[in-house]
Design an enzyme around this catalytic site. Structure first.
Site, PDB file in Angstrom:
ATOM      1  N   ASN A  93      46.195 -39.780   8.076  1.00 38.11           N
ATOM      2  CA  ASN A  93      46.085 -38.446   7.472  1.00 38.11           C
ATOM      3  C   ASN A  93      46.385 -37.389   8.535  1.00 38.11           C
ATOM      4  O   ASN A  93      45.578 -37.175   9.446  1.00 38.11           O
ATOM      5  CB  ASN A  93      44.668 -38.279   6.913  1.00 38.11           C
ATOM      6  CG  ASN A  93      44.438 -36.929   6.255  1.00 38.11           C
ATOM      7  OD1 ASN A  93      45.224 -36.000   6.431  1.00 38.11           O
ATOM      8  ND2 ASN A  93      43.353 -36.805   5.524  1.00 38.11           N
ATOM      9  N   CYS A 145      43.873 -29.644   4.685  1.00 38.52           N
ATOM     10  CA  CYS A 145      44.973 -30.531   4.277  1.00 38.52           C
ATOM     11  C   CYS A 145      45.831 -29.950   3.166  1.00 38.52           C
ATOM     12  O   CYS A 145      46.947 -30.414   2.924  1.00 38.52           O
ATOM     13  CB  CYS A 145      44.415 -31.887   3.830  1.00 38.52           C
ATOM     14  SG  CYS A 145      43.400 -32.685   5.058  1.00 38.52           S
ATOM     15  N   HIS A 180      49.812 -35.439  -0.562  1.00 41.81           N
ATOM     16  CA  HIS A 180      49.085 -35.485   0.708  1.00 41.81           C
ATOM     17  C   HIS A 180      48.693 -36.934   0.987  1.00 41.81           C
ATOM     18  O   HIS A 180      48.225 -37.646   0.102  1.00 41.81           O
ATOM     19  CB  HIS A 180      47.845 -34.591   0.609  1.00 41.81           C
ATOM     20  CG  HIS A 180      46.924 -34.727   1.782  1.00 41.81           C
ATOM     21  ND1 HIS A 180      47.378 -34.730   3.081  1.00 41.81           N
ATOM     22  CD2 HIS A 180      45.567 -34.885   1.850  1.00 41.81           C
ATOM     23  CE1 HIS A 180      46.345 -34.869   3.903  1.00 41.81           C
ATOM     24  NE2 HIS A 180      45.248 -34.974   3.181  1.00 41.81           N
TER      25      HIS A 180
HETATM   26  O1  UT7 Z   1      42.417 -34.954   3.514  1.00 43.74           O
HETATM   27  C1  UT7 Z   1      41.125 -35.097   3.029  1.00 43.74           C
HETATM   28  C2  UT7 Z   1      40.381 -35.961   3.976  1.00 43.74           C
HETATM   29  N1  UT7 Z   1      39.572 -37.017   3.530  1.00 43.74           N
HETATM   30  C3  UT7 Z   1      39.797 -37.904   2.550  1.00 43.74           C
HETATM   31  O2  UT7 Z   1      40.699 -37.861   1.757  1.00 43.74           O
HETATM   32  C4  UT7 Z   1      38.810 -39.042   2.483  1.00 43.74           C
HETATM   33  C5  UT7 Z   1      38.470 -39.486   1.087  1.00 43.74           C
HETATM   34  N2  UT7 Z   1      37.637 -40.662   1.156  1.00 43.74           N
HETATM   35  C6  UT7 Z   1      38.082 -41.890   1.476  1.00 43.74           C
HETATM   36  O3  UT7 Z   1      39.266 -42.065   1.723  1.00 43.74           O
HETATM   37  C7  UT7 Z   1      37.122 -43.034   1.489  1.00 43.74           C
HETATM   38  O4  UT7 Z   1      35.885 -42.626   0.921  1.00 43.74           O
HETATM   39  C8  UT7 Z   1      36.860 -43.593   2.915  1.00 43.74           C
HETATM   40  C9  UT7 Z   1      38.114 -44.323   3.417  1.00 43.74           C
HETATM   41  C10 UT7 Z   1      36.471 -42.503   3.865  1.00 43.74           C
HETATM   42  C11 UT7 Z   1      35.728 -44.640   2.862  1.00 43.74           C
HETATM   43  O5  UT7 Z   1      36.040 -45.658   1.963  1.00 43.74           O
HETATM   44  P1  UT7 Z   1      34.959 -46.115   0.868  1.00 43.74           P
HETATM   45  O6  UT7 Z   1      35.566 -47.217   0.137  1.00 43.74           O
HETATM   46  O7  UT7 Z   1      34.552 -44.893   0.091  1.00 43.74           O
HETATM   47  O8  UT7 Z   1      33.812 -46.659   1.782  1.00 43.74           O
HETATM   48  P2  UT7 Z   1      32.301 -46.168   1.850  1.00 43.74           P
HETATM   49  O9  UT7 Z   1      32.202 -44.851   2.519  1.00 43.74           O
HETATM   50  O10 UT7 Z   1      31.696 -46.353   0.515  1.00 43.74           O
HETATM   51  O11 UT7 Z   1      31.714 -47.250   2.843  1.00 43.74           O
HETATM   52  C12 UT7 Z   1      31.649 -48.631   2.507  1.00 43.74           C
HETATM   53  C13 UT7 Z   1      31.162 -49.410   3.713  1.00 43.74           C
HETATM   54  C14 UT7 Z   1      29.896 -48.816   4.363  1.00 43.74           C
HETATM   55  O12 UT7 Z   1      29.063 -49.886   4.739  1.00 43.74           O
HETATM   56  P3  UT7 Z   1      27.777 -50.292   3.870  1.00 43.74           P
HETATM   57  O13 UT7 Z   1      26.944 -49.041   3.802  1.00 43.74           O
HETATM   58  O14 UT7 Z   1      28.330 -50.676   2.513  1.00 43.74           O
HETATM   59  O15 UT7 Z   1      27.176 -51.399   4.645  1.00 43.74           O
HETATM   60  C15 UT7 Z   1      30.420 -48.134   5.602  1.00 43.74           C
HETATM   61  O16 UT7 Z   1      29.476 -48.084   6.633  1.00 43.74           O
HETATM   62  O17 UT7 Z   1      32.159 -49.420   4.743  1.00 43.74           O
HETATM   63  C16 UT7 Z   1      31.571 -49.040   5.989  1.00 43.74           C
HETATM   64  N3  UT7 Z   1      32.581 -48.371   6.808  1.00 43.74           N
HETATM   65  C17 UT7 Z   1      33.366 -49.044   7.671  1.00 43.74           C
HETATM   66  N4  UT7 Z   1      33.432 -50.331   7.999  1.00 43.74           N
HETATM   67  C18 UT7 Z   1      34.355 -50.682   8.920  1.00 43.74           C
HETATM   68  C19 UT7 Z   1      32.911 -47.058   6.826  1.00 43.74           C
HETATM   69  N5  UT7 Z   1      33.897 -46.850   7.707  1.00 43.74           N
HETATM   70  C20 UT7 Z   1      34.200 -48.064   8.247  1.00 43.74           C
HETATM   71  C21 UT7 Z   1      35.137 -48.514   9.196  1.00 43.74           C
HETATM   72  N6  UT7 Z   1      35.181 -49.816   9.497  1.00 43.74           N
HETATM   73  N7  UT7 Z   1      36.003 -47.671   9.801  1.00 43.74           N
END
Ligand code: UT7
Length: 322
Positions: free
Chosen positions: A278, A116, A248
């Site tokens: 993204n 990215c 980005h």
């Molecule tokens: O260009 C570089 C590429 N990547 C990035 O920039 C990504 C950087 N990271 C992020 O943007 C965020 O960490 C994410 C959007 C990927 C995730 O958001 P988060 O607030 O950090 O969520 P999390 O990973 O802490 O997950 C929280 C909950 C989990 O459930 P439990 O364990 O709390 O029960 C996940 O299983 O959200 C759940 N979850 C979802 N629920 C519904 C994860 N993905 C999804 C989804 N729909 N798509």
């Protein structure tokens, strides 16, 4: 070294798939909700390449538009740099395909892969080629079909990405302004947080994106903040003097956190993650293009392009729009 040569942006273009994938539609593909995606990322919809679209074809569309916008003949392009990690072939490079596609018969071409961060890396390299006097007209493209490397059964990643391309035509001249500085860095110890194995089959899903979202998030906020400060400082610009940041587009919460850390209002950040998700190396040039078309960028404005990505990698570029 050619004396006093500055790099200026003289053309811009984008290439977007026509197919739109909404959050609501994703609810029927994986166990997710439109509310979760929008509230955790800011994404509402993304573009997905159809079978007859590719990283090459989207990049070609963007490149042709940038040439048209600049009023330049393809035969005058001397170098093509494409930022991508989703080319259709291991080789040749997408840049070579675009060179042939636009009939830039006198251009050399190569790809850059810093995921990215790619477009910022490509701009930095192109700027060096121009300021050293090696080339005067350089086409820089960021093009990706992320939909082809996401695991459509993994809700934690597949909802985040989209496809698209953007291009800038850069030219050296003695005019004041243009690209003022660029910085890049890498932290290879963070490789396990975001990667795709380079295996030519998907039997065990090894060639799909794997990501530790929380770790990438923490790096992203730090990297965006640091890259903005470093590129601005190198250009002699203070943070309050920055007119617009073109970041980005990975997650609106990352952009909001960086804005807070920089003590800058969010309205000085261009955001379109809601429409495209993204698009990796394509996100910065698409956002820049839209800001130009919307009339948000005027002559004399001081801009920072800033990106982070797999590697882990990060970079920033300061531009005085001329
Ligand atoms: O260009 C570089 C590429 N990547 C990035 O920039 C990504 C950087 N990271 C992020 O943007 C965020 O960490 C994410 C959007 C990927 C995730 O958001 P988060 O607030 O950090 O969520 P999390 O990973 O802490 O997950 C929280 C909950 C989990 O459930 P439990 O364990 O709390 O029960 C996940 O299983 O959200 C759940 N979850 C979802 N629920 C519904 C994860 N993905 C999804 C989804 N729909 N798509």
């Amino acid at each position: 070294m050619s004396d006093g040569q500055q790099t200026h942006v003289i053309g811009w273009g984008i290439g977007l798939p026509t197919q739109i994938l909404t959050n609501e539609k994703l609810e029927s593909i994986v166990d997710t909700s439109s509310h979760w995606i929008q509230s955790r990322t800011g994404i509402v919809e993304r573009r997905i390449a159809s079978t007859d679209e590719s990283t090459y074809s989207l990049g070609l569309t963007a490149a042709k538009q940038a040439l048209h916008e600049a009023g330049m003949l393809a035969s005058d392009v001397e170098m093509i740099v494409v930022a991508t990690s989703t080319g259709e072939y291991g080789f040749p490079a997408v840049a070579n395909q675009i060179q042939h596609g636009i009939e830039a018969d006198h251009a050399a071409a190569f790809d850059i892969n810093t995921a990215c961060t790619g477009f910022v890396s490509a701009i930095s390299v192109a700027d060096s080629l121009i300021r050293s006097g090696q080339h005067n007209n350089v086409l820089v493209v960021g093009s990706e079909t992320m939909s082809r490397i996401v695991d459509w059964t993994d809700r934690s990643t597949c909802v985040l990405f989209g496809d698209g391309a953007g291009a800038l035509l850069l030219q050296g001249s003695r005019k004041q302004g243009g690209i003022l500085s660029s910085v890049q860095w890498s932290d290879g110890s963070g490789a396990p947080y975001l990667y795709v194995e380079n295996i030519n089959h998907d039997v065990d899903r090894r060639n799909f994106i794997k990501m530790d979202g929380r770790e990438v998030f923490k790096f992203a906020v730090r990297a965006m903040t640091e890259a903005t400060i470093k590129s601005a400082t190198l250009a002699g610009i203070s943070i309050p003097e920055i007119d617009l940041v073109i970041p980005h587009q990975a997650n609106i919460r990352i952009i909001e956190a960086a804005a807070r850390a920089l003590d800058m209002p969010l309205d000085r950040f261009v955001t379109n993650v809601d429409k495209y998700g993204n698009t990796s190396a394509a996100s910065v040039p698409i956002a820049l293009y839209e800001a130009i078309i919307d009339g948000r960028i005027q002559s004399g404005m001081k801009l920072i392009l800033v990106a982070f990505g797999a590697g882990l990698s990060a970079g920033g570029v300061a531009i005085e729009w001329a």
